[in-house]
Design a protein around this motif. Structure first.
Motif, PDB file in Angstrom:
ATOM      1  N   HIS A  57       0.842  -1.187   0.000  1.00  0.00           N
ATOM      2  CA  HIS A  57       0.000   0.000   0.000  1.00  0.00           C
ATOM      3  C   HIS A  57       0.882   1.245   0.000  1.00  0.00           C
ATOM      4  O   HIS A  57       1.903   1.267   0.667  1.00  0.00           O
ATOM      5  CB  HIS A  57      -0.868  -0.058   1.260  1.00  0.00           C
ATOM      6  N   PRO A  58       0.504   2.274  -0.750  1.00  0.00           N
ATOM      7  CA  PRO A  58       1.390   3.443  -0.839  1.00  0.00           C
ATOM      8  C   PRO A  58       1.571   4.197   0.475  1.00  0.00           C
ATOM      9  O   PRO A  58       2.500   4.979   0.577  1.00  0.00           O
ATOM     10  CB  PRO A  58       0.700   4.320  -1.877  1.00  0.00           C
ATOM     11  N   ALA A  59       0.689   3.970   1.441  1.00  0.00           N
ATOM     12  CA  ALA A  59       0.777   4.800   2.641  1.00  0.00           C
ATOM     13  C   ALA A  59       1.626   4.192   3.732  1.00  0.00           C
ATOM     14  O   ALA A  59       2.203   4.891   4.539  1.00  0.00           O
ATOM     15  CB  ALA A  59      -0.617   5.042   3.206  1.00  0.00           C
ATOM     16  N   THR A  60       1.674   2.863   3.793  1.00  0.00           N
ATOM     17  CA  THR A  60       2.372   2.262   4.914  1.00  0.00           C
ATOM     18  C   THR A  60       3.860   2.538   4.782  1.00  0.00           C
ATOM     19  O   THR A  60       4.421   2.489   3.708  1.00  0.00           O
ATOM     20  CB  THR A  60       2.118   0.754   4.949  1.00  0.00           C
ATOM     21  N   HIS A  61       4.475   2.778   5.927  1.00  0.00           N
ATOM     22  CA  HIS A  61       5.896   3.110   5.909  1.00  0.00           C
ATOM     23  C   HIS A  61       6.687   1.815   5.800  1.00  0.00           C
ATOM     24  O   HIS A  61       6.949   1.159   6.787  1.00  0.00           O
ATOM     25  CB  HIS A  61       6.260   3.858   7.180  1.00  0.00           C
ATOM     26  N   GLY A  62       7.057   1.441   4.606  1.00  0.00           N
ATOM     27  CA  GLY A  62       7.735   0.181   4.420  1.00  0.00           C
ATOM     28  C   GLY A  62       6.740  -0.946   4.279  1.00  0.00           C
ATOM     29  O   GLY A  62       5.563  -0.721   4.020  1.00  0.00           O
ATOM     30  N   VAL A  63       7.225  -2.157   4.465  1.00  0.00           N
ATOM     31  CA  VAL A  63       6.366  -3.316   4.210  1.00  0.00           C
ATOM     32  C   VAL A  63       5.617  -3.714   5.477  1.00  0.00           C
ATOM     33  O   VAL A  63       5.852  -4.755   6.055  1.00  0.00           O
ATOM     34  CB  VAL A  63       7.179  -4.488   3.663  1.00  0.00           C
ATOM     35  N   PHE A  64       4.714  -2.883   5.886  1.00  0.00           N
ATOM     36  CA  PHE A  64       3.890  -3.153   7.052  1.00  0.00           C
ATOM     37  C   PHE A  64       2.463  -3.318   6.566  1.00  0.00           C
ATOM     38  O   PHE A  64       2.029  -2.644   5.650  1.00  0.00           O
ATOM     39  CB  PHE A  64       3.985  -1.973   8.025  1.00  0.00           C
ATOM     40  N   ARG A  65       1.766  -4.269   7.197  1.00  0.00           N
ATOM     41  CA  ARG A  65       0.416  -4.542   6.726  1.00  0.00           C
ATOM     42  C   ARG A  65      -0.557  -4.390   7.872  1.00  0.00           C
ATOM     43  O   ARG A  65      -0.307  -4.885   8.966  1.00  0.00           O
ATOM     44  CB  ARG A  65       0.366  -5.952   6.158  1.00  0.00           C
TER      45      ARG A  65
ATOM     46  N   PRO B 183      12.389   0.576  19.514  1.00  0.00           N
ATOM     47  CA  PRO B 183      11.299   1.454  19.946  1.00  0.00           C
ATOM     48  C   PRO B 183      10.102   1.413  19.008  1.00  0.00           C
ATOM     49  O   PRO B 183       8.953   1.437  19.465  1.00  0.00           O
ATOM     50  CB  PRO B 183      11.939   2.834  19.990  1.00  0.00           C
ATOM     51  N   SER B 184      10.347   1.323  17.699  1.00  0.00           N
ATOM     52  CA  SER B 184       9.226   1.326  16.747  1.00  0.00           C
ATOM     53  C   SER B 184       8.258   0.191  17.036  1.00  0.00           C
ATOM     54  O   SER B 184       7.049   0.377  17.078  1.00  0.00           O
ATOM     55  CB  SER B 184       9.741   1.156  15.318  1.00  0.00           C
ATOM     56  N   LEU B 185       8.808  -1.001  17.255  1.00  0.00           N
ATOM     57  CA  LEU B 185       7.960  -2.173  17.445  1.00  0.00           C
ATOM     58  C   LEU B 185       7.102  -2.012  18.686  1.00  0.00           C
ATOM     59  O   LEU B 185       5.889  -2.248  18.655  1.00  0.00           O
ATOM     60  CB  LEU B 185       8.824  -3.427  17.571  1.00  0.00           C
ATOM     61  N   ILE B 186       7.722  -1.579  19.791  1.00  0.00           N
ATOM     62  CA  ILE B 186       6.973  -1.472  21.043  1.00  0.00           C
ATOM     63  C   ILE B 186       5.916  -0.372  20.925  1.00  0.00           C
ATOM     64  O   ILE B 186       4.778  -0.540  21.365  1.00  0.00           O
ATOM     65  CB  ILE B 186       7.931  -1.175  22.212  1.00  0.00           C
ATOM     66  N   ASN B 187       6.273   0.738  20.297  1.00  0.00           N
ATOM     67  CA  ASN B 187       5.286   1.805  20.136  1.00  0.00           C
ATOM     68  C   ASN B 187       4.133   1.354  19.248  1.00  0.00           C
ATOM     69  O   ASN B 187       2.989   1.768  19.432  1.00  0.00           O
ATOM     70  CB  ASN B 187       5.940   3.042  19.512  1.00  0.00           C
TER      71      ASN B 187
ATOM     72  N   ILE C   8       7.368   4.822  12.501  1.00  0.00           N
ATOM     73  CA  ILE C   8       8.029   3.521  12.525  1.00  0.00           C
ATOM     74  C   ILE C   8       8.971   3.406  11.336  1.00  0.00           C
ATOM     75  O   ILE C   8       8.787   4.057  10.317  1.00  0.00           O
ATOM     76  CB  ILE C   8       7.014   2.362  12.470  1.00  0.00           C
ATOM     77  N   VAL C   9       9.978   2.567  11.509  1.00  0.00           N
ATOM     78  CA  VAL C   9      10.814   2.159  10.388  1.00  0.00           C
ATOM     79  C   VAL C   9      10.809   0.646  10.408  1.00  0.00           C
ATOM     80  O   VAL C   9      11.109   0.022  11.421  1.00  0.00           O
ATOM     81  CB  VAL C   9      12.236   2.723  10.506  1.00  0.00           C
ATOM     82  N   LEU C  10      10.423   0.066   9.292  1.00  0.00           N
ATOM     83  CA  LEU C  10      10.208  -1.378   9.303  1.00  0.00           C
ATOM     84  C   LEU C  10      11.493  -2.151   9.474  1.00  0.00           C
ATOM     85  O   LEU C  10      11.499  -3.255   9.990  1.00  0.00           O
ATOM     86  CB  LEU C  10       9.484  -1.800   8.026  1.00  0.00           C
ATOM     87  N   GLY C  11      12.602  -1.583   9.060  1.00  0.00           N
ATOM     88  CA  GLY C  11      13.877  -2.256   9.263  1.00  0.00           C
ATOM     89  C   GLY C  11      14.110  -2.528  10.734  1.00  0.00           C
ATOM     90  O   GLY C  11      14.782  -3.494  11.101  1.00  0.00           O
ATOM     91  N   GLU C  12      13.537  -1.692  11.564  1.00  0.00           N
ATOM     92  CA  GLU C  12      13.722  -1.839  12.991  1.00  0.00           C
ATOM     93  C   GLU C  12      12.634  -2.722  13.600  1.00  0.00           C
ATOM     94  O   GLU C  12      12.900  -3.517  14.499  1.00  0.00           O
ATOM     95  CB  GLU C  12      13.670  -0.452  13.632  1.00  0.00           C
ATOM     96  N   VAL C  13      11.415  -2.576  13.093  1.00  0.00           N
ATOM     97  CA  VAL C  13      10.311  -3.369  13.630  1.00  0.00           C
ATOM     98  C   VAL C  13      10.577  -4.859  13.406  1.00  0.00           C
ATOM     99  O   VAL C  13      10.425  -5.685  14.306  1.00  0.00           O
ATOM    100  CB  VAL C  13       8.983  -2.958  12.969  1.00  0.00           C
ATOM    101  N   ASP C  14      10.992  -5.201  12.193  1.00  0.00           N
ATOM    102  CA  ASP C  14      11.183  -6.613  11.869  1.00  0.00           C
ATOM    103  C   ASP C  14      12.611  -7.099  12.139  1.00  0.00           C
ATOM    104  O   ASP C  14      12.829  -8.271  12.373  1.00  0.00           O
ATOM    105  CB  ASP C  14      10.859  -6.852  10.381  1.00  0.00           C
TER     106      ASP C  14
END
Lengths: 367, 363
Positions: free
Chosen positions: A16-24, A331-335, A360-366
């Protein structure tokens, strides 16, 4: 006859164009109202924590760059601080001040990006984002001057920095510090009282104080909810206890407060930069630490106030040259875990900007 | 020789519409680029002037895809239904009036048909396109498309009301539904005589053609590309061109209704189609300015804006114009003074009553 209605499930992401990175986000909608939201992540999982076990302590530093790639310096810093704590070494004073300078530059750069993309999510058609990029570009030039890279810096080392700053760096940084408050004021003036921004963000995506604490949120998301918690103050590292700055907090915990906290933090970061430049001592930038560190047996948790919140590294040593176990607290994941509670009952458009405001930055979340 | 005249005008209108749409697309990208501290497309041809051509060639060569589970025929028909009304609008737009003008004079108004119900025709025709959007949204069998189509219906229906009411003010002042007579009646441009009406019409029209800040249909950060998510190739291009053709249409109608069409302000220079075209660009620039500055409103706020803000305001405007019409004030310079002051007062008061969310809480 009553019309039969049924909720629709919409996938927001991963393309989706809005999600920051590959987040669903699996969103269940009743018309435009969100009745359920399920975050799905892991598309960018690279096994960074496991990779740490197969690398020496120093070799892992470049990999931390690739976690939160919008604030690589902070990742470097959090990691080397944890290792230093584990090995019982300390960086020389000049390196400590330079680390503070890098971390605060990184914070400004990250917040510029966060505010820009957040306004982009609100549909401001890239104009604010590109204004923010103008300043971020200057910061990236500064980083390039220091370490030759614009995104993944790999600048910190265990016990100091990889090398000293070039002579042209400080004048350029001073110029930036002189100009930046004016630019922050300019952006703030354009957005702060904008009627559409206010209508869209006030009272939307509220994260109540209690929930923010229970979800162990950190960074601007926590401070937006009115909790005065900043590791630079509550658990000072480096030389932050010698520097003067305020911790801005919000009152309501809505999107607007988070936005305001970020803007204020940029101002405070400029203040810290001013003081750090003034007090920067001469000397070595790296203490005498061998390339292959053999920390004593034990475990350690090192954390810093990264731009997005508390970034922690938990390291276990078995006296080898690589950590026995490495766990990262991003921090991204917990937030992000509080997202569902923030957007239930809101409209789709609110969910998008709430996600944008968490930053969020997905590189950090995942990882 | 009527049919000859018609053919000539059809050719003129097609050439005018298509070339202006191309120009608009390029201008939009260049001007928004300037707003955003970047040059915009400047590689293809001198100053990037061939960029629309390059885009058109590219898009013509793309595969035309229909979703496997979509409704084939509706899906194919929708872009045509959405695009055609945009061109139909120009049938009644007068490019130059009767009599001597700059360079040459005409024995009748330069419009394909100077309908005596021109305003009515425009309102009717321009609401057809929403059917095309719904068709596209439904036939694509895509949730984003459907959501977009739902938003389209809500938005179009809501904004039609204040839009038409603001035109009624014009009709009262000029005493005619024919666009040519409306232009002729503007010895004082109606934007001065009815500033409130202009504001309402401009906002309503911006929403009706889905431009920022009311571009909820194309909220790519929310619903991808809305009803044309599943379109590609030439069919996508028709939606895309349609949007700009509507922007052109609205610019033309605003120029005709409020800015005095082909007349130079206050008749200082002889009438000419050049003034008309200049005004079109002026109005379009205004839209670009808004688009590159403001964020998007939310769907419920947009509906509230139409029903709670614009509709009462348009009724007030109508009452004002009607009262001036029957009283001794008339539609002269006295009315201009009164209306400008009242318009500013109304907007300020009304906007302050409307959701004014105050408060900076971070310190």
């Amino acid at each position: 006859m009553a019309l039969r209605t049924e909720p629709i499930v919409v996938n927001m992401g991963p393309q989706h164009p809005a999600t920051h990175g590959v987040f669903r986000m699996r969103v269940t909608l009743d018309g435009e109202v969100i009745t359920d939201l399920e975050p799905v992540m892991g598309y960018l999982h690279r096994g960074v924590e496991k990779l740490a076990e197969a690398r020496t302590y120093t070799q892992f530093i470049p990999l931390t760059d690739r976690m939160d790639y919008l604030s690589s310096m902070s990742n470097n810093l959090a990691y080397v601080l944890a290792v230093e704590k584990l090995a019982g070494v300390e960086a020389p004073p000049r390196a400590q001040y330079l680390r503070v300078i890098m971390a605060e530059m990184m914070r400004i750069s990250n917040h510029l990006m966060a505010v820009g993309t957040f306004l982009d999510d609100m549909g401001a058609f890239h104009t604010p984002l590109l204004y923010m990029f103008r300043e971020r570009e200057k910061l990236l030039d500064l980083f390039e001057m220091v370490c030759g890279q614009r995104l993944t810096y790999n600048y910190m080392r265990i016990g100091g920095l990889s090398h000293d700053i070039p002579p042209e760096f400080l004048p350029a940084l001073k110029k930036f510090v002189r100009d930046m408050p004016g630019f922050v004021d300019e952006y703030d003036q354009l957005i702060r009282e904008n009627e559409i921004v206010l209508a869209r963000t006030r009272g939307v995506g509220v994260l109540p104080r209690a929930l923010a604490i229970n979800a162990s949120a950190s960074g601007p998301v926590l401070r937006g909810s009115g909790v005065k918690w900043d590791l630079r103050k509550t658990d000072p590292y480096l030389v932050y206890d010698k520097l003067e700055f305020d911790v801005p907090t919000g009152a309501v915990g809505d999107i607007y407060d988070r936005y305001r906290v970020r803007i204020e933090e940029m101002r405070q970061s400029v203040r810290i930069l001013e003081q750090a430049i003034e007090r920067l001592p001469p000397g070595e930038v790296r203490s005498d630490v061998p390339h292959l560190v053999h920390p004593p047996r034990g475990e350690v948790y090192g954390h810093i106030e990264a731009p997005k919140g508390e970034l922690g590294f938990y390291l276990v040593s078995d006296t080898g040259i690589a950590p026995y176990r490495c766990h990262i607290r991003p921090p991204s994941l917990i937030n992000l875990t509080a997202l569902r509670d923030m957007v239930l009952g809101m409209k789709i458009a609110d969910a998008i900007i709430t996600l944008g405001s968490i930053d969020i930055v997905l590189g950090e979340v995942d990882r | 020789m009527d049919w000859l005249r018609w053919i000539i005008f059809v050719v003129i209108i097609l050439a005018f519409a298509l070339s202006f749409v191309m120009a608009f697309i390029l201008l939009e990208r260049r001007i928004v680029g300037k707003f955003q501290l970047r040059p915009g497309p400047n590689r293809v041809g001198p100053m990037g002037m061939l960029q629309p051509v390059a885009d058109a060639v590219k898009i013509l060569l793309k595969e035309d895809i229909t979703p496997a589970k979509g409704d084939r025929w509706v899906h194919r028909l929708a872009p045509i239904v959405a695009f055609a009304p945009a061109l139909l609008v120009f049938a009644v737009v007068p490019f130059q009036g009767k009599g001597p003008g700059l360079g040459f004079s005409l024995d009748q108004p330069a419009a394909l048909a100077d309908l005596n119900v021109g305003v009515l025709y425009i309102v009717a025709v321009s609401s057809i396109s929403v059917i095309g959007m719904i068709m596209a949204g439904w036939a694509s069998n895509n949730k984003y498309s459907l959501l977009g189509a739902m938003r389209a219906i809500a938005q179009m229906v809501s904004y039609e009301v204040p839009l038409v009411l603001s035109i009624v003010g014009i009709v009262i002042a000029s005493g005619s539904l024919s666009l040519n007579s409306i232009v002729e009646a503007q010895s004082i441009p109606f934007i001065l005589l009815q500033p409130l009406g202009f504001l309402i019409y401009f906002l309503g029209a911006t929403a009706e053609i889905n431009r920022a800040p009311f571009d909820l249909l194309e909220a790519e950060s929310e619903i991808v590309a809305s009803y044309h998510t599943e379109y590609s190739g030439m069919r996508f291009a028709m939606f895309f061109l349609g949007e700009y053709a509507y922007a052109l249409g609205v610019s033309a109608i605003v120029s005709v209704l409020f800015l005095g069409g082909y007349k130079f302000p206050f008749g200082l220079l002889p009438q000419s189609f050049i003034w008309f075209l200049a005004k079109i660009f002026l109005v379009f620039f205004l839209m670009l300015w808004v688009r590159s500055t403001l964020p998007r409103v939310r769907i419920d706020q947009m509906m509230a804006f139409a029903w709670k803000f614009l509709l009462p305001l348009s009724l007030v405007n109508l009452l004002l114009v009607a009262a001036e019409g029957v009283s001794t004030i008339g539609f002269g310079w006295a009315a201009v003074g009164i209306n400008v002051i009242l318009a500013i007062a109304f907007v300020v008061i009304w906007a302050n009553r409307f959701y004014r969310v105050k408060g900076v809480t971070v310190g």
